[in-house]
Scaffold this active site. Structure first.
Site, PDB file in Angstrom:
ATOM      1  N   TYR A 133      -3.024  10.211  -3.044  1.00  0.00           N
ATOM      2  CA  TYR A 133      -2.118   9.499  -3.950  1.00  0.00           C
ATOM      3  C   TYR A 133      -1.280  10.490  -4.762  1.00  0.00           C
ATOM      4  O   TYR A 133      -1.762  11.524  -5.226  1.00  0.00           O
ATOM      5  CB  TYR A 133      -2.894   8.587  -4.890  1.00  0.00           C
ATOM      6  CG  TYR A 133      -3.521   7.384  -4.231  1.00  0.00           C
ATOM      7  CD1 TYR A 133      -3.243   7.041  -2.908  1.00  0.00           C
ATOM      8  CD2 TYR A 133      -4.403   6.572  -4.929  1.00  0.00           C
ATOM      9  CE1 TYR A 133      -3.820   5.942  -2.305  1.00  0.00           C
ATOM     10  CE2 TYR A 133      -4.994   5.456  -4.333  1.00  0.00           C
ATOM     11  CZ  TYR A 133      -4.704   5.160  -3.017  1.00  0.00           C
ATOM     12  OH  TYR A 133      -5.284   4.060  -2.430  1.00  0.00           O
ATOM     13  N   SER A 193      -4.475  -4.696  -2.099  1.00  0.00           N
ATOM     14  CA  SER A 193      -3.264  -5.523  -2.023  1.00  0.00           C
ATOM     15  C   SER A 193      -3.592  -7.005  -2.195  1.00  0.00           C
ATOM     16  O   SER A 193      -3.235  -7.837  -1.356  1.00  0.00           O
ATOM     17  CB  SER A 193      -2.520  -5.292  -0.708  1.00  0.00           C
ATOM     18  OG  SER A 193      -1.206  -5.827  -0.765  1.00  0.00           O
ATOM     19  N   LEU A 252      -2.283  -9.177  -3.986  1.00  0.00           N
ATOM     20  CA  LEU A 252      -1.078 -10.006  -4.076  1.00  0.00           C
ATOM     21  C   LEU A 252      -0.172  -9.813  -2.862  1.00  0.00           C
ATOM     22  O   LEU A 252       0.956 -10.294  -2.841  1.00  0.00           O
ATOM     23  CB  LEU A 252      -0.294  -9.697  -5.359  1.00  0.00           C
ATOM     24  CG  LEU A 252      -1.050  -9.844  -6.676  1.00  0.00           C
ATOM     25  CD1 LEU A 252      -0.102  -9.703  -7.849  1.00  0.00           C
ATOM     26  CD2 LEU A 252      -1.788 -11.167  -6.746  1.00  0.00           C
ATOM     27  N   GLY A 258       2.698 -13.188  -5.964  1.00  0.00           N
ATOM     28  CA  GLY A 258       2.863 -13.056  -7.413  1.00  0.00           C
ATOM     29  C   GLY A 258       4.004 -13.856  -7.992  1.00  0.00           C
ATOM     30  O   GLY A 258       4.501 -13.535  -9.074  1.00  0.00           O
TER      31      GLY A 258
END
Length: 330
Positions: free
Chosen positions: A53, A216, A218, A224
């Site tokens: 990340y 994930s 959403l 959303g």
């Protein structure tokens, strides 16, 4: 905040998992620290990250942001169940030297030490394999993990993006070795709009006592309230959500979803998280807030009770595949 055990372990973790993938690329360090403080203050004790990340030239940046937060003290590290991942090619230009990615014993050892340095800690509570490695046998992987557990550098091991048969293979190998706890969690793509994990992954996780950690939740913003936001001139869909909305059938499905939740007076994003919290085997979904306001919305989902009528309506709009093997056999 509500808590549960992570799979078959005695480890107590919050029903929401703080995802940190946005820390660095979309949220600066100061705001990232503020979000982590707010999450901890709200009782979230389960933080998830990955060595990759930060992405591109900034791979490892997210772990460094978390490490700097731990370094502020105040029992931050002791209160957090810290999860990170290994597998990725960590070379900035993507041209990894041999053995600098995947799950060889050599790379696992190297990657753990690099993550510990960035995270400014002496241990990783949950060390997750970010992807299957088709080239490395599980005997080798578990040998490396056993050594790291003995050294105190990691406590538990988990998987991410594993198919059901690899979960079984991993834990059957661990069982034959003896003294190896095996996988204790699986982090997979799972939400109302993407329920294929119910076919094999979640049944395998339940059979072997793994906690399921959906990422994930959403579906890239699709769940959303994106249609309403677009109509009001707000956030435009991108990535997975944009691709899905380009299909007229999917757009109609999402419109029906938003209409149903509007009828019940429930926010779409909160309902999507609350639905996951009702699913068998789910430890808690990963929420990746870019702002404090997004974190507040996720926290409300923990207390949200979905009535039977609403749950039935969601099932009608987003039918799952059904039980395995009946979903694809008799």
């Amino acid at each position: 905040m509500k808590y549960t055990q992570l799979g078959r372990t005695g480890l107590q973790v919050s029903r929401l998992v703080l995802g940190t993938m946005n820390f660095g690329p979309q949220t600066d360090e100061a705001d990232s620290h503020a979000i982590m403080d707010a999450a901890l203050g709200a009782g979230i004790n389960f933080f998830d990250t990955a060595n990759v990340y930060g992405w591109g030239e900034n791979k490892g940046r997210t772990e460094s942001i978390i490490g700097n937060w731990f370094a502020k003290g105040g029992d931050r590290r002791d209160k957090v169940v810290l999860a990170t991942k290994v597998y990725a090619n960590m070379a900035a230009d993507g041209d990894a030297w041999p053995n600098h990615d995947k799950l060889s014993a050599l790379n696992i050892r190297r990657a753990v030490d690099a993550s510990l340095k960035r995270l400014q800690t002496d241990r990783i509570d949950l060390y997750q394999f970010h992807h299957i490695d088709r080239s490395t046998p599980f005997d080798e992987i578990w040998q490396a993990i056993d050594v790291l557990v003995q050294q105190g550098k990691i406590l538990y091991a988990g998987s991410s993006n594993f198919p059901g048969y690899k979960i079984a293979q991993a834990n059957e190998t661990a069982g034959r070795r003896g003294g190896t706890i095996g996988l204790v969690s699986e982090q997979c793509l799972y939400n109302l709009a993407e329920r294929r994990a119910e076919m094999e992954v979640i049944p395998a996780a339940q059979e072997y006592g793994l906690g399921v950690i959906p990422w994930s939740p959403l579906h890239g913003g699709l769940l959303g309230g994106i249609v309403k936001k677009q109509a009001e001139g707000g956030r435009r869909a991108s990535g997975r959500a944009a691709d899905a909305l380009a299909d007229t059938g999917t757009r109609a499905q999402i419109q029906a979803y938003e209409d149903l939740l509007d009828k019940h007076g429930v926010e779409p994003g909160e309902a999507a998280l609350a639905w996951l919290l009702t699913r068998p085997g789910v430890t808690g979904p990963i929420v990746g807030p870019r702002t404090a306001e997004q974190l507040d919305s996720a926290l409300r989902a923990v207390e949200l009770e979905l009535g039977e009528e609403l749950l039935s309506g969601l099932e009608e709009i987003f039918p799952g595949p059904g039980p395995s093997p009946e979903a694809f056999a008799w």
